[in-house]
Design a protein around this motif. Sequence first.
Motif: not given
Length: 184
Positions: A81-87, A129-136, A160-171
């Motif tokens: 996920a850290y290595d995802l290109s912009p595409g 996109v947002i990861c809600l892991d652990g949120v009631p 874009r950087v924040i969305a990529a991190e949220e996608l990583r957490r979601l994945a």
Amino acid sequence: MTRGSTLPAHRLSPLSGRLAIPAQSRTSPAPPLGGFNTAPADEAHRLLLACLRSLRWARRIADHRPYPTLDALLAASDEAAYDLSPGDLAEALAAESLPGLPEDAYGAAHMALDAAHAAYEARFGHAFVICLDGVPADEAPDRVLEGIRSRLTNDPEDERVIAAEELRRLARQRLTGSIRAAGL
């Protein structure tokens, strides 16, 4: 003058020179990965694409099987996920949708969330996109709305950087759930 030893004589045990490794506690065993590791490539890809809609990410994880533990699989997921290109990121974001509201959420919450999401999509060109892991569950709508509103002020590159991190957490969250649910 000779000096005597101040320490008592010590005999080395027959195990001397061997490394003692303390036993690791096993509070919760990791789910087995045998099924995932041995699944046909197309089946592994389907499972992975349900976690993150990036063909490159799914291929990379599937191609590096077998994984000895869930932690090793999750580490590989993070790295890919850290290595995802912009595409790749655009591909994954295009497949995302806003988390749904609970059935009993009041109408004003739906309207507020829809309006905020529309503004977000207009500004950044993709779903929020947002990861809600652990949120009631009862706090999720407020967290989503708060997240959209606060991130609307971001510069597109920062977002874009924040969305990529949220996608990583979601994945990571989805992959853990999929592996456990499938008993793989």
